[in-house]
Every structure is written in structure tokens, then in C-alpha cells.
Scaffold this motif. Sequence first.
Motif, PDB file in Angstrom:
ATOM      1  N   PRO A  32     -40.589 -56.521 -26.779  1.00 23.58           N
ATOM      2  CA  PRO A  32     -41.968 -56.998 -26.645  1.00 23.58           C
ATOM      3  C   PRO A  32     -42.542 -57.266 -28.041  1.00 23.58           C
ATOM      4  O   PRO A  32     -42.139 -56.621 -29.007  1.00 23.58           O
ATOM      5  CB  PRO A  32     -42.696 -55.823 -25.974  1.00 23.58           C
ATOM      6  CG  PRO A  32     -41.641 -54.826 -25.616  1.00 23.58           C
ATOM      7  CD  PRO A  32     -40.477 -55.082 -26.500  1.00 23.58           C
ATOM      8  N   ALA A  58     -46.297 -58.070 -30.421  1.00 25.53           N
ATOM      9  CA  ALA A  58     -47.731 -57.821 -30.449  1.00 25.53           C
ATOM     10  C   ALA A  58     -48.530 -59.056 -30.042  1.00 25.53           C
ATOM     11  O   ALA A  58     -48.307 -60.162 -30.545  1.00 25.53           O
ATOM     12  CB  ALA A  58     -48.163 -57.363 -31.840  1.00 25.53           C
ATOM     13  N   ARG A  59     -49.466 -58.843 -29.152  1.00 25.29           N
ATOM     14  CA  ARG A  59     -50.355 -59.892 -28.663  1.00 25.29           C
ATOM     15  C   ARG A  59     -51.231 -60.422 -29.804  1.00 25.29           C
ATOM     16  O   ARG A  59     -51.711 -59.680 -30.645  1.00 25.29           O
ATOM     17  CB  ARG A  59     -51.220 -59.305 -27.552  1.00 25.29           C
ATOM     18  CG  ARG A  59     -52.124 -60.274 -26.835  1.00 25.29           C
ATOM     19  CD  ARG A  59     -52.985 -59.536 -25.825  1.00 25.29           C
ATOM     20  NE  ARG A  59     -52.191 -58.665 -24.946  1.00 25.29           N
ATOM     21  CZ  ARG A  59     -52.340 -57.349 -24.889  1.00 25.29           C
ATOM     22  NH1 ARG A  59     -53.225 -56.735 -25.646  1.00 25.29           N
ATOM     23  NH2 ARG A  59     -51.590 -56.642 -24.053  1.00 25.29           N
ATOM     24  N   TYR A  99     -46.139 -65.536 -26.495  1.00 26.52           N
ATOM     25  CA  TYR A  99     -44.930 -64.750 -26.216  1.00 26.52           C
ATOM     26  C   TYR A  99     -45.191 -63.901 -24.983  1.00 26.52           C
ATOM     27  O   TYR A  99     -46.136 -63.118 -24.956  1.00 26.52           O
ATOM     28  CB  TYR A  99     -44.605 -63.871 -27.418  1.00 26.52           C
ATOM     29  CG  TYR A  99     -43.235 -63.230 -27.386  1.00 26.52           C
ATOM     30  CD1 TYR A  99     -42.114 -63.929 -27.837  1.00 26.52           C
ATOM     31  CD2 TYR A  99     -43.056 -61.931 -26.923  1.00 26.52           C
ATOM     32  CE1 TYR A  99     -40.857 -63.348 -27.834  1.00 26.52           C
ATOM     33  CE2 TYR A  99     -41.804 -61.348 -26.907  1.00 26.52           C
ATOM     34  CZ  TYR A  99     -40.705 -62.051 -27.365  1.00 26.52           C
ATOM     35  OH  TYR A  99     -39.455 -61.474 -27.350  1.00 26.52           O
ATOM     36  N   GLU A 111     -44.984 -58.308 -23.576  1.00 28.39           N
ATOM     37  CA  GLU A 111     -45.942 -57.531 -24.360  1.00 28.39           C
ATOM     38  C   GLU A 111     -45.758 -56.020 -24.216  1.00 28.39           C
ATOM     39  O   GLU A 111     -46.183 -55.268 -25.082  1.00 28.39           O
ATOM     40  CB  GLU A 111     -47.366 -57.905 -23.959  1.00 28.39           C
ATOM     41  CG  GLU A 111     -47.711 -59.360 -24.259  1.00 28.39           C
ATOM     42  CD  GLU A 111     -49.164 -59.686 -23.966  1.00 28.39           C
ATOM     43  OE1 GLU A 111     -49.840 -58.869 -23.292  1.00 28.39           O
ATOM     44  OE2 GLU A 111     -49.632 -60.755 -24.403  1.00 28.39           O
ATOM     45  N   THR A 112     -45.172 -55.584 -23.133  1.00 31.39           N
ATOM     46  CA  THR A 112     -45.026 -54.154 -22.877  1.00 31.39           C
ATOM     47  C   THR A 112     -43.551 -53.825 -22.659  1.00 31.39           C
ATOM     48  O   THR A 112     -42.718 -54.713 -22.451  1.00 31.39           O
ATOM     49  CB  THR A 112     -45.806 -53.729 -21.624  1.00 31.39           C
ATOM     50  OG1 THR A 112     -45.225 -54.381 -20.475  1.00 31.39           O
ATOM     51  CG2 THR A 112     -47.282 -54.112 -21.733  1.00 31.39           C
ATOM     52  N   ASP A 151     -42.509 -55.250 -19.400  1.00 28.45           N
ATOM     53  CA  ASP A 151     -42.196 -56.679 -19.462  1.00 28.45           C
ATOM     54  C   ASP A 151     -40.763 -56.901 -19.944  1.00 28.45           C
ATOM     55  O   ASP A 151     -40.012 -57.709 -19.377  1.00 28.45           O
ATOM     56  CB  ASP A 151     -43.141 -57.403 -20.425  1.00 28.45           C
ATOM     57  CG  ASP A 151     -44.575 -57.469 -19.947  1.00 28.45           C
ATOM     58  OD1 ASP A 151     -44.808 -57.333 -18.732  1.00 28.45           O
ATOM     59  OD2 ASP A 151     -45.463 -57.654 -20.806  1.00 28.45           O
ATOM     60  N   HIS A 183     -45.392 -52.995 -32.083  1.00 32.16           N
ATOM     61  CA  HIS A 183     -45.689 -53.955 -31.027  1.00 32.16           C
ATOM     62  C   HIS A 183     -46.233 -53.256 -29.777  1.00 32.16           C
ATOM     63  O   HIS A 183     -47.208 -53.715 -29.166  1.00 32.16           O
ATOM     64  CB  HIS A 183     -44.443 -54.762 -30.686  1.00 32.16           C
ATOM     65  CG  HIS A 183     -43.976 -55.638 -31.802  1.00 32.16           C
ATOM     66  ND1 HIS A 183     -44.773 -56.600 -32.386  1.00 32.16           N
ATOM     67  CD2 HIS A 183     -42.791 -55.699 -32.456  1.00 32.16           C
ATOM     68  CE1 HIS A 183     -44.109 -57.218 -33.341  1.00 32.16           C
ATOM     69  NE2 HIS A 183     -42.901 -56.690 -33.405  1.00 32.16           N
ATOM     70  N   ASN A 239     -50.287 -53.449 -28.340  1.00 32.84           N
ATOM     71  CA  ASN A 239     -50.604 -54.008 -27.025  1.00 32.84           C
ATOM     72  C   ASN A 239     -51.146 -52.974 -26.054  1.00 32.84           C
ATOM     73  O   ASN A 239     -51.345 -53.275 -24.874  1.00 32.84           O
ATOM     74  CB  ASN A 239     -49.357 -54.675 -26.431  1.00 32.84           C
ATOM     75  CG  ASN A 239     -48.979 -55.936 -27.181  1.00 32.84           C
ATOM     76  OD1 ASN A 239     -49.783 -56.513 -27.897  1.00 32.84           O
ATOM     77  ND2 ASN A 239     -47.742 -56.370 -27.017  1.00 32.84           N
ATOM     78  N   ASP A 263     -49.707 -50.247 -24.983  1.00 35.23           N
ATOM     79  CA  ASP A 263     -48.728 -49.587 -24.129  1.00 35.23           C
ATOM     80  C   ASP A 263     -48.746 -48.083 -24.392  1.00 35.23           C
ATOM     81  O   ASP A 263     -49.017 -47.633 -25.513  1.00 35.23           O
ATOM     82  CB  ASP A 263     -47.324 -50.135 -24.408  1.00 35.23           C
ATOM     83  CG  ASP A 263     -46.450 -50.200 -23.171  1.00 35.23           C
ATOM     84  OD1 ASP A 263     -46.878 -49.685 -22.119  1.00 35.23           O
ATOM     85  OD2 ASP A 263     -45.351 -50.769 -23.245  1.00 35.23           O
TER      86      ASP A 263
END
Length: 269
Positions: A154, A156-157, A163, A166-167, A170, A194, A198, A200
Motif C-alpha cells: 500500500p 500513502a494517500r 494509487y 492504501e491499507t 487492500d 504508508h 492512511n 490503518d
Amino acid sequence: MNASREWAVNCSILFTDLPLLERPAAAKDAGFDAVEFWWPWPGVPVPSASEEDAFCQAIEDAGVRLIGLNLYAGDMPAGERGVLSDPARAAEFRASVDVTVRIAERTGVRAFNALYGQRLGGVAASEQDRVAVRNLAFAARKVGAFGGTLLIEPLARGLNGAYPLETAADAMAVVERARAAGAANVKLLFDTFHLVSNGDDVEKAAREHAADIGHVQIADAPGRGRPGTGGIDFGALFALLDEIGYRGRIALEYADPRPDFAWMENHRT
């Protein structure tokens, strides 16, 4: 530095004051015996034979092990984050895998980060996902022939374009799709920067996916600096990794214009 834990240095983001091929030696001089790199030739899926040789030779001359390498990911400095899911670039990606195999044969690297690629306008997400699985299965067969593992990460947003991963969940969804297609040697790349960026739940993700974590990279968040520059409790993180049975390398993938590894003395096992 702390010798009791197995570390590695990401030479694509650290020692950036030096030319790329001088960084393995800098890592060795700093006390490390293992390094990892992003794809060394941005935007170039197949470098010249001399460029390929020079990269491998720099690692050999430095006396370090290459323990991780990103698969070709397009032009990362220009903002690209992988071509795995781009239907128009499958041939480009697959040509680069042959380069990866040659590097692996020479250096012994066995872990390969396959950046997924950003969502594309005019291409259905389902089509991108289908192409990604096919390319993953192709690459997994190639590296699996010598015991290699593909890693799904994943990102970073807000820093990596559109992309879609994100988690940890995912990324694990992609891992599971790849495994269903016969690519058993695909695992999760667990990157603290990352995941935390996000939102997580790092502890929950680590416990839930303990058996699927193929590699760990660390950077503090926010900021992507060395541990101690952000809000992550790395003492708790390392204890958690020990508890869930992670025994692989921990790679330092953070930005630090003047690399200072004194923080490692506070994290002995």
C-alpha cells in the motif's frame, strides 16, 4: 548501530548526496551488511548491459547483500507508481522482469516489490485489476523458479497519485487474487509510513496478516523521516513484530539528508 536486529538500508532514499552506485559502499561504511533499491533506472525497463553490470558490480564491490529490489515501476521521479496494472505496458513490464532475473542470478536478491500502478482514465478498474493479476502471475513464475517472492505494498494517500492500494487489507486482496491465479509466492510488504499515513491500524494489520508479511520497511509518520521524528512508537512496533514471529530484515526506507543511525541504539532486542 544495533547488531542484534537484522537491518537493511534502502539506498534509493538514503545516502542521496552520493551517486547511486556509491551508496552500497556508504551503507557498508555505516555498518550495514544489506541493502535494497527501488528500480535503479527510472522510466527504463531494459537498461544497457553495461548499466546492469555496473549496478551489480557496485553491490559486489561494497561487500553487501542485495535483499530487496523494486520491479520496474515506470518513471517514479515523474510521479508514476508502477505499470503492473496498465494494459498498454504489459510488454514493457515483462521485458523488465528478464532484467530482474539476471540481477537476481548475480546478486542473490530474492524479494521483489511489485508496485501496482495508478488508476487510469478511460480504463475500467476491473480491467486494470485483471491485467495486474496476469502480470503478477507471470513475474511470480519467473522469480519463483529460484525461490523469489513478490511483495505488494500500500502507498500513502495524497503522495502517490491515484494509487488504489492504501491499507493492508487492500494489498492483501491483491495478494489473494494473485494466489488464486496460481502465484503462491506473493506476500504483503508492511511499510509503517504508508500504513500509518492512511490511518490503518498497524497492530491489528500485523496480527491479522502475520503469516503473510514478506518484508517490513520503516519510516516515521508524519514526515517519512527516521524513527523519532514523527509519532510512531517504534519500540512497541518492534516488540509486536517479535511477538507475531516476524524474523525477516527490517529495511530503513526513510528520508534523512544527513543519515544518523543513533536512534537504533534505543531498540536492541
